[in-house]
Design an enzyme around this catalytic site. Structure first.
Site, PDB file in Angstrom:
ATOM      1  N   ALA A 158       0.833  -1.204   0.000  1.00 47.57           N
ATOM      2  CA  ALA A 158       0.000   0.000   0.000  1.00 47.57           C
ATOM      3  C   ALA A 158       0.867   1.254   0.000  1.00 47.57           C
ATOM      4  CB  ALA A 158      -0.939  -0.005   1.200  1.00 47.57           C
ATOM      5  N   TYR A 159       1.873   1.283   0.857  1.00 44.67           N
ATOM      6  CA  TYR A 159       2.771   2.441   0.935  1.00 44.67           C
ATOM      7  C   TYR A 159       3.457   2.701  -0.403  1.00 44.67           C
ATOM      8  CZ  TYR A 159       7.075   4.989   2.070  1.00 44.67           C
ATOM      9  OH  TYR A 159       8.115   5.879   2.067  1.00 44.67           O
TER      10      TYR A 159
END
Length: 254
Positions: A158-159
């Site tokens: 996600a990051y």
């Protein structure tokens, strides 16, 4: 502290890469405004160190993921620029503020996803939009990304995806702001020993050793390896560098 100094705004400048970038900018003779979320004492220490380098400095509070607060922040910035510098614009915006969440895609929650999105992508987009009238022509923007957009490490899907979006956005910013002479570039650090993700790299010797073994220069990065790269992008020497992703990873995962 000459009135002719350029001015940079560094988000998340009270610690880590932001702090190092702010101090590196001051060593180039650039005045600096740092933002902080909650660590006002640390931000004031950065201000003092910048002033010791012969530049003006100030600190403002900013929640980089709270888009509704940006109007108020911009008004505070306007007042600060007028009172301390007698100006109404900065020259450089360093979109550094951020944090890490280590979570596999299978278990990442919507709350975690949204918090990353708000700070790392939506916040950068709309803070930059809000500050565009306050960035001087012939100025510059430096966005922070990560080596994880080129290589993968479990738990950062996600990051890294948010940072991948920033890499695309950087090119569009450079294209749209080129008619004002504003350069937009991106610095992508590799593994750095900071408090990022709870000190995941900094505090684990096994992780440091493993990541160092994957890096051509044989070690993980330190904050001093990054701030100077950010500062260099705000100098005339790199004035023809635009829309570029500059990875500062020591040659990780080649």
């Amino acid at each position: 502290m000459g009135a002719s100094h350029k001015i940079a705004l560094v988000t998340g400048g009270s610690r880590g890469l932001g702090r190092n970038s702010a101090i590196a900018l001051s060593k180039k003779g650039i005045d600096v405004i740092v933002t902080y979320l909650s660590r006002s004492e640390e931000a004031e220490e950065v201000v003092k160190e910048i002033e010791a380098n012969g530049c003006k400095a100030a600190a403002l509070q900013l929640d980089a993921g709270n888009i509704s607060s940006f109007d108020s922040f911009a008004a505070q910035l306007d007042d600060l620029l007028k009172e301390k510098w007698g100006r109404d614009q900065i020259d450089f915006l360093i979109n550094n503020a951020g944090f890490g969440i280590h979570s596999p895609i299978a278990t990442t929650t919507e709350e975690q996803f949204d918090s990353l999105m708000n700070v790392h992508f939506k916040g950068v987009f709309f803070l930059t939009q809000k500050l565009l009238p306050r960035i001087a022509d012939q100025g510059g923007i430096v966005n922070l990304s990560t080596g994880l957009t080129r290589f993968t490490t479990d738990g950062y899907g996600a990051y890294a995806a948010m940072k991948g979006a920033i890499e695309v956005l950087t090119k569009y910013m450079a294209k749209e702001l080129g008619n004002r002479g504003i350069r937009v570039n991106l610095v992508a650090p590799g593994a750095i020993a900071t408090d990022f993700a709870g000190g995941f790299v900094r505090d684990n010797q096994d992780i440091r050793g493993h990541l160092g073994s994957l890096t051509a220069l044989g070690r993980v990065g330190e904050v001093d390896d990054i701030g100077g790269v950010v500062a260099a992008l705000c100098t005339p020497e790199l004035g023809w560098v635009n829309a570029q992703r500059i990875e500062a990873s020591g040659g990780m995962n080649l």
